[in-house]
Each structure stands twice: as C-alpha cells, then as structure tokens.
Scaffold this active site. Structure first.
Site, mmCIF file in Angstrom:
data_model
loop_
_atom_site.group_PDB
_atom_site.id
_atom_site.type_symbol
_atom_site.label_atom_id
_atom_site.label_comp_id
_atom_site.label_asym_id
_atom_site.label_seq_id
_atom_site.Cartn_x
_atom_site.Cartn_y
_atom_site.Cartn_z
ATOM 1 N N THR A 148 17.162 86.945 30.492
ATOM 2 C CA THR A 148 17.179 86.114 31.695
ATOM 3 C C THR A 148 16.634 84.736 31.382
ATOM 4 O OG1 THR A 148 16.869 88.052 33.117
ATOM 5 C CG2 THR A 148 16.350 85.915 34.073
ATOM 6 N N LEU A 183 9.981 86.661 32.670
ATOM 7 C CA LEU A 183 11.424 86.776 32.831
ATOM 8 C C LEU A 183 11.929 87.638 31.679
ATOM 9 C CD1 LEU A 183 12.538 83.126 33.737
ATOM 10 C CD2 LEU A 183 12.401 85.091 35.271
ATOM 11 N N ASP A 184 12.898 88.483 31.946
ATOM 12 C CA ASP A 184 13.425 89.370 30.919
ATOM 13 C C ASP A 184 13.967 88.571 29.730
ATOM 14 O OD1 ASP A 184 12.913 91.476 32.644
ATOM 15 O OD2 ASP A 184 14.924 91.397 33.514
ATOM 16 N N TYR A 185 14.046 89.232 28.600
ATOM 17 C CA TYR A 185 14.557 88.644 27.359
ATOM 18 C C TYR A 185 15.906 87.954 27.587
ATOM 19 C CZ TYR A 185 16.207 88.520 22.488
ATOM 20 O OH TYR A 185 16.695 88.134 21.269
#
Length: 239
Positions: A105, A101-103
C-alpha cells in the site's frame, strides 16, 4: 517539570502506559537513582533519564509526512533487509512511523520521534478519518457497498461504518476505482473489507489523513509538518 512517564513517552521509547510499567519494574533511573514511583516529576532538559541502562535522547520533537511508495515496510528496521520508511527521511533523530501502511500500500504516512503524539493519534477512541483510493476487481453492487457503510464483520470484529464512493468503473478491464474513508486502524482493514464483499484489491493508496493530503509530493518524497498542523492534529484527535 513533567511526569517521568510522559518524558519517556515523548522521547519515543515506548507508550506512556508501557513507560509506567518500566518505572514500577525498577528499570528507570533519574540522575543515577532508581525510580519506582509513578508520581515522580523530572526536568526533561536537565535531568538524566536512563531506561533499561540506556540514556534517553533529549531531542526536540519532529513530525514528518511521507508519501510512502508501495513495496516499502512501515518500520524502522526489517529482518529481511527490505527498504523501510525511515530510509526516505534523512535525519539523525530516532523517528518511527505512526501506525503503518501495508507493504503493498502506498500513500500518506506520518513519522515522528514524539511517542506521546503517536499514541494519541493511534488510540482507538479517537476518530481521525483516513481516506483511501482502491482499485478492485469487478464492479461492486450498491447493496454490497451499503454493507461497508453499515459496518461489516471481519474475523477480529465488526468495522465501524465507512464512507464509500465509486469513482470509476472500467467494464472492459472489469475493474473499479473506489474511495473509502474509515477512522479505524485494523490490520489490512481496507483490503479485508473489500475482500469480504467479494472484490480483491489490485492497488491501494491512502490519500488523506484527517485534513492532511499528498498534493505537491511524489512517491518517496516527504515534508516536515508545520507547527499549526501538529496542533490541529492534536485537537482533531481529542474532539
């Protein structure tokens, strides 16, 4: 007795395909003998398997569900000393995230030390649904949402059809809450899909991964998956 490349993958060293490459390159030994044949079978509990000079751990597989907070890296280490997802799960076993998951998110992330299981869930031909809640700028038109439902062209190809619902619109703040379900894992995919129809993402959270959910957990908390959940995920991946 199991195939050597499977034992290496299950230890979380690398994927099975990469393990096969390491074997053929002569970088794997069993009980002190270099192995280059892919058909070799070993006893994972009795035989000493060494990859690139390092013995693999004969660990029992573990499977965790983490409610990842935003502002955390989906990795085991970070060169800039930012917080990583593994720091939330106290275990001596060498676990790693399944996908990422993105930083910025938050939401549901799985971690394991079972490389074969991770590769199974991440393989693009398997279609495990992932549901996100996105807060975006503006109010998307129905015709724009239909573009997402048909699949939309991004720089790395066209996305598969998504399921999209408008949960709430705040006209005073000019924002909307959307629920979007996809089964792919392109880099920053949901953000890029919404940006492609002209709506910047303000906040993003993954709420579901297949049948798994976050109920009962707060950000930063985790739980171990139950054996029947691990089996159900395996079954879900291959059906």
């Amino acid at each position: 007795m199991e195939r050597l490349q499977k034992v290496i993958a299950q230890a979380g060293i690398t994927s099975r395909r990469k393990a096969e490459q390491l074997i053929t390159e002569g970088k794997v030994s069993v009980n002190g003998k270099k192995i280059t044949e892919l058909g070799t079978k070993v006893d994972a509990q009795q035989d000493e398997v060494v990859v690139n000079g390092v013995p693999i751990n004969k660990e029992e597989p573990v499977y965790f569900l983490l409610y990842k907070p935003s502002g955390v890296i989906s990795s085991v280490t970070d060169e800039f000393d930012r917080k990583v997802v593994t720091s939330y799960i106290p275990t001596e076993k060498r676990i790693f995230p399944i996908g990422r998951l993105d930083y910025d998110t938050s939401g549901l992330l799985l971690l394991t030390n079972d490389g074969e299981f991770a590769n199974l869930l991440m393989h693009p031909k398997y279609k495990i649904k992932k549901t996100y809640i996105a807060k975006v700028e503006g109010a998307p038109l129905r015709e724009d949402l239909k573009k997402l439902e048909r699949g939309i062209n991004l720089e790395d190809g066209k996305t598969s059809p998504a399921q999209v619902k408008v949960k709430k619109t705040d006209n005073n703040k000019n924002t909307s809450i959307l629920e979007i379900t996809i089964h792919e894992g392109k880099n920053r995919q949901v953000r890029r899909m919404l940006e492609a129809i002209g709506h910047q993402v303000i906040k993003l959270k993954r709420e579901n991964y297949g049948f798994l959910h976050l109920r009962g957990l707060n950000a930063g908390e985790h739980r171990e998956l139950k054996p029947h959940e691990v089996k159900q995920l395996r079954d879900l991946a291959v059906t």
